[in-house]
Design an enzyme around this catalytic site. Structure first.
Site, PDB file in Angstrom:
ATOM      1  N   LYS A  10     -17.241 -11.587 -28.395  1.00  0.00           N
ATOM      2  CA  LYS A  10     -16.500 -12.532 -27.318  1.00  0.00           C
ATOM      3  C   LYS A  10     -17.290 -13.392 -26.608  1.00  0.00           C
ATOM      4  O   LYS A  10     -18.362 -13.361 -26.734  1.00  0.00           O
ATOM      5  CB  LYS A  10     -15.863 -11.199 -26.373  1.00  0.00           C
ATOM      6  CG  LYS A  10     -14.784 -10.404 -27.136  1.00  0.00           C
ATOM      7  CD  LYS A  10     -14.075  -9.406 -26.140  1.00  0.00           C
ATOM      8  CE  LYS A  10     -12.990  -8.445 -26.869  1.00  0.00           C
ATOM      9  NZ  LYS A  10     -12.165  -7.784 -26.042  1.00  0.00           N
ATOM     10  N   TYR A  50      -3.712 -10.833 -30.481  1.00  0.00           N
ATOM     11  CA  TYR A  50      -3.270  -9.615 -29.489  1.00  0.00           C
ATOM     12  C   TYR A  50      -2.004  -9.320 -29.592  1.00  0.00           C
ATOM     13  O   TYR A  50      -1.516  -8.787 -28.331  1.00  0.00           O
ATOM     14  CB  TYR A  50      -4.193  -9.806 -28.089  1.00  0.00           C
ATOM     15  CG  TYR A  50      -5.664  -9.638 -28.266  1.00  0.00           C
ATOM     16  CD1 TYR A  50      -6.119  -8.456 -28.700  1.00  0.00           C
ATOM     17  CD2 TYR A  50      -6.641 -10.662 -28.072  1.00  0.00           C
ATOM     18  CE1 TYR A  50      -7.516  -8.358 -28.476  1.00  0.00           C
ATOM     19  CE2 TYR A  50      -7.910 -10.596 -28.195  1.00  0.00           C
ATOM     20  CZ  TYR A  50      -8.463  -9.485 -28.271  1.00  0.00           C
ATOM     21  OH  TYR A  50      -9.675  -9.131 -28.233  1.00  0.00           O
ATOM     22  N   ASN A 113     -16.030  -7.593 -22.320  1.00  0.00           N
ATOM     23  CA  ASN A 113     -16.544  -6.500 -23.028  1.00  0.00           C
ATOM     24  C   ASN A 113     -17.290  -6.718 -24.335  1.00  0.00           C
ATOM     25  O   ASN A 113     -17.325  -5.912 -25.174  1.00  0.00           O
ATOM     26  CB  ASN A 113     -15.623  -5.341 -22.990  1.00  0.00           C
ATOM     27  CG  ASN A 113     -14.476  -5.598 -23.965  1.00  0.00           C
ATOM     28  OD1 ASN A 113     -14.208  -6.553 -24.773  1.00  0.00           O
ATOM     29  ND2 ASN A 113     -13.627  -4.593 -24.277  1.00  0.00           N
ATOM     30  N   HIS A 116     -15.133  -7.009 -29.855  1.00  0.00           N
ATOM     31  CA  HIS A 116     -13.805  -6.431 -30.480  1.00  0.00           C
ATOM     32  C   HIS A 116     -13.953  -5.728 -31.833  1.00  0.00           C
ATOM     33  O   HIS A 116     -14.833  -6.296 -32.339  1.00  0.00           O
ATOM     34  CB  HIS A 116     -12.594  -7.499 -30.620  1.00  0.00           C
ATOM     35  CG  HIS A 116     -11.616  -7.014 -31.463  1.00  0.00           C
ATOM     36  ND1 HIS A 116     -10.590  -6.260 -30.611  1.00  0.00           N
ATOM     37  CD2 HIS A 116     -10.974  -6.896 -32.401  1.00  0.00           C
ATOM     38  CE1 HIS A 116      -9.479  -5.812 -31.498  1.00  0.00           C
ATOM     39  NE2 HIS A 116      -9.990  -6.306 -32.575  1.00  0.00           N
ATOM     40  N   GLU A 127      -6.039  -7.918 -39.384  1.00  0.00           N
ATOM     41  CA  GLU A 127      -6.957  -8.875 -38.591  1.00  0.00           C
ATOM     42  C   GLU A 127      -7.773  -9.710 -39.429  1.00  0.00           C
ATOM     43  O   GLU A 127      -8.076 -10.901 -38.936  1.00  0.00           O
ATOM     44  CB  GLU A 127      -7.576  -7.832 -37.577  1.00  0.00           C
ATOM     45  CG  GLU A 127      -6.716  -7.211 -36.312  1.00  0.00           C
ATOM     46  CD  GLU A 127      -7.569  -6.314 -35.505  1.00  0.00           C
ATOM     47  OE1 GLU A 127      -8.581  -6.550 -35.594  1.00  0.00           O
ATOM     48  OE2 GLU A 127      -6.846  -5.773 -34.383  1.00  0.00           O
TER      49      GLU A 127
END
Ligand code: CMP
Length: 140
Positions: A10, A50, A113, A116, A127
Protein backbone atom coordinates in the site's frame (compact mmCIF):
# COMPACT_ATOMS: atom_id res chain seq x y z
CA UNK A 1 -2.10 -27.16 -3.29
CA UNK A 2 -0.15 -24.58 -5.23
CA UNK A 3 -2.22 -21.38 -5.17
CA UNK A 4 -2.01 -17.79 -6.36
CA UNK A 5 -2.91 -14.79 -4.26
CA UNK A 6 -3.10 -11.07 -4.95
CA UNK A 7 -0.87 -8.88 -2.83
CA UNK A 8 -0.73 -5.07 -2.68
CA UNK A 9 2.01 -3.06 -1.01
CA UNK A 10 0.00 0.00 0.00
CA UNK A 11 0.99 3.70 -0.38
CA UNK A 12 2.36 3.94 3.19
CA UNK A 13 4.86 1.10 2.68
CA UNK A 14 5.85 2.27 -0.82
CA UNK A 15 6.50 5.75 0.67
CA UNK A 16 8.64 4.17 3.42
CA UNK A 17 10.80 2.53 0.70
CA UNK A 18 10.32 -1.00 2.04
CA UNK A 19 9.13 -2.73 -1.16
CA UNK A 20 12.29 -4.86 -1.23
CA UNK A 21 12.10 -5.79 2.45
CA UNK A 22 8.51 -6.97 1.96
CA UNK A 23 9.40 -8.92 -1.21
CA UNK A 24 12.20 -10.61 0.75
CA UNK A 25 9.64 -11.87 3.28
CA UNK A 26 7.53 -13.38 0.49
CA UNK A 27 10.58 -15.04 -1.05
CA UNK A 28 11.99 -16.36 2.24
CA UNK A 29 8.57 -17.95 2.92
CA UNK A 30 8.70 -19.76 -0.43
CA UNK A 31 6.26 -17.51 -2.30
CA UNK A 32 7.26 -16.55 -5.84
CA UNK A 33 6.40 -13.21 -7.43
CA UNK A 34 4.90 -14.32 -10.77
CA UNK A 35 3.52 -10.90 -11.82
CA UNK A 36 4.17 -7.38 -10.56
CA UNK A 37 3.42 -3.75 -11.39
CA UNK A 38 3.54 -0.33 -9.78
CA UNK A 39 0.36 1.70 -10.20
CA UNK A 40 -1.23 4.86 -8.90
CA UNK A 41 -4.84 3.68 -8.54
CA UNK A 42 -7.66 5.90 -9.76
CA UNK A 43 -10.68 6.40 -7.50
CA UNK A 44 -12.73 4.12 -9.78
CA UNK A 45 -10.07 1.38 -9.67
CA UNK A 46 -9.87 1.47 -5.87
CA UNK A 47 -13.66 1.53 -5.49
CA UNK A 48 -14.03 -1.44 -7.82
CA UNK A 49 -11.31 -3.42 -6.12
CA UNK A 50 -12.86 -2.90 -2.66
CA UNK A 51 -16.52 -3.12 -3.86
CA UNK A 52 -17.36 -5.69 -1.16
CA UNK A 53 -16.70 -2.98 1.49
CA UNK A 54 -18.75 -0.20 -0.11
CA UNK A 55 -21.41 -0.14 2.64
CA UNK A 56 -18.80 0.05 5.42
CA UNK A 57 -18.16 3.28 7.29
CA UNK A 58 -14.47 3.16 6.45
CA UNK A 59 -14.98 2.84 2.65
CA UNK A 60 -14.39 6.50 1.71
CA UNK A 61 -11.25 6.69 3.88
CA UNK A 62 -10.01 3.39 2.44
CA UNK A 63 -10.42 4.62 -1.15
CA UNK A 64 -8.81 7.98 -0.32
CA UNK A 65 -5.84 6.24 1.27
CA UNK A 66 -5.38 3.69 -1.52
CA UNK A 67 -5.31 6.49 -4.12
CA UNK A 68 -2.96 8.74 -2.08
CA UNK A 69 0.18 7.43 -3.76
CA UNK A 70 1.54 4.56 -5.85
CA UNK A 71 1.10 0.94 -4.82
CA UNK A 72 2.91 -2.25 -5.86
CA UNK A 73 0.54 -4.97 -7.00
CA UNK A 74 1.81 -8.55 -7.29
CA UNK A 75 0.67 -12.10 -7.76
CA UNK A 76 2.31 -14.54 -5.35
CA UNK A 77 2.41 -18.24 -6.14
CA UNK A 78 3.22 -21.17 -3.88
CA UNK A 79 1.94 -23.97 -1.70
CA UNK A 80 -1.01 -22.60 0.31
CA UNK A 81 -0.19 -19.08 -0.90
CA UNK A 82 -3.42 -17.43 0.34
CA UNK A 83 -2.99 -18.45 3.99
CA UNK A 84 0.80 -18.18 3.91
CA UNK A 85 0.56 -14.56 2.75
CA UNK A 86 -2.03 -13.77 5.43
CA UNK A 87 0.27 -15.24 8.08
CA UNK A 88 3.17 -13.12 6.81
CA UNK A 89 0.98 -9.98 6.87
CA UNK A 90 -0.44 -10.39 10.40
CA UNK A 91 -3.74 -9.01 11.67
CA UNK A 92 -5.49 -6.19 9.73
CA UNK A 93 -5.02 -3.86 12.70
CA UNK A 94 -1.24 -3.56 13.21
CA UNK A 95 -1.82 -3.05 16.94
CA UNK A 96 -3.10 -6.66 17.01
CA UNK A 97 -0.54 -8.08 14.56
CA UNK A 98 1.87 -10.72 15.90
CA UNK A 99 5.52 -9.75 16.35
CA UNK A 100 7.59 -10.29 13.23
CA UNK A 101 4.69 -9.90 10.79
CA UNK A 102 4.76 -7.31 8.00
CA UNK A 103 2.07 -5.18 9.62
CA UNK A 104 3.67 -5.31 13.07
CA UNK A 105 6.97 -4.20 11.57
CA UNK A 106 5.91 -1.66 8.91
CA UNK A 107 2.31 -0.48 9.52
CA UNK A 108 1.02 2.48 11.50
CA UNK A 109 -2.76 2.08 11.67
CA UNK A 110 -5.69 -0.01 10.44
CA UNK A 111 -5.94 2.29 7.42
CA UNK A 112 -2.24 2.63 6.67
CA UNK A 113 -1.58 -1.08 7.20
CA UNK A 114 1.21 -1.63 4.65
CA UNK A 115 -0.22 -4.57 2.71
CA UNK A 116 -3.36 -6.20 1.35
CA UNK A 117 -3.72 -9.92 0.66
CA UNK A 118 -6.62 -11.94 -0.74
CA UNK A 119 -8.65 -13.61 2.04
CA UNK A 120 -9.63 -16.79 0.12
CA UNK A 121 -8.87 -18.60 -3.12
CA UNK A 122 -12.20 -17.30 -4.46
CA UNK A 123 -11.33 -13.67 -3.80
CA UNK A 124 -7.78 -14.31 -5.04
CA UNK A 125 -9.12 -15.39 -8.44
CA UNK A 126 -11.22 -12.23 -8.72
CA UNK A 127 -8.47 -9.92 -7.41
CA UNK A 128 -5.72 -11.37 -9.64
CA UNK A 129 -7.97 -10.97 -12.69
CA UNK A 130 -8.83 -7.41 -11.60
CA UNK A 131 -5.21 -6.30 -12.05
CA UNK A 132 -3.55 -8.77 -14.41
CA UNK A 133 -4.26 -10.24 -17.83
CA UNK A 134 -3.50 -13.95 -18.10
CA UNK A 135 -0.56 -13.10 -20.39
CA UNK A 136 1.02 -10.90 -17.66
CA UNK A 137 1.39 -13.83 -15.24
CA UNK A 138 4.65 -15.76 -15.54
CA UNK A 139 4.60 -19.06 -13.66
CA UNK A 140 8.07 -20.64 -13.28
P1 CMP B 1 -7.39 -4.69 3.45
O1 CMP B 1 -6.91 -6.07 3.69
O2 CMP B 1 -6.74 -3.95 2.33
O3 CMP B 1 -8.98 -4.72 3.20
C1 CMP B 1 -9.80 -3.61 3.49
C2 CMP B 1 -9.09 -2.54 4.26
O4 CMP B 1 -9.92 -1.63 4.93
C3 CMP B 1 -8.26 -3.17 5.36
O5 CMP B 1 -7.16 -3.85 4.78
C4 CMP B 1 -7.95 -1.94 6.22
O6 CMP B 1 -6.78 -1.26 5.78
C5 CMP B 1 -9.15 -1.02 5.98
N1 CMP B 1 -9.97 -0.85 7.17
C6 CMP B 1 -10.20 0.32 7.80
N2 CMP B 1 -11.00 0.13 8.85
C7 CMP B 1 -11.30 -1.19 8.90
C8 CMP B 1 -12.09 -2.00 9.77
N3 CMP B 1 -12.75 -1.48 10.82
N4 CMP B 1 -12.15 -3.33 9.52
C9 CMP B 1 -11.52 -3.87 8.46
N5 CMP B 1 -10.76 -3.13 7.60
C10 CMP B 1 -10.64 -1.81 7.82
Amino acid sequence: AVERTLSIIKPDAVAKNVIGEIYTRFEKAGLKVVASKMKHLSKAEAEGFYAEHKERGFFADLVAFMTSGPVMVQVLEGEGAVLKNRELMGATNPKEAAAGTIRADFAESIDANAVHGSDSTTSAAREVAYFFAVTEICPR
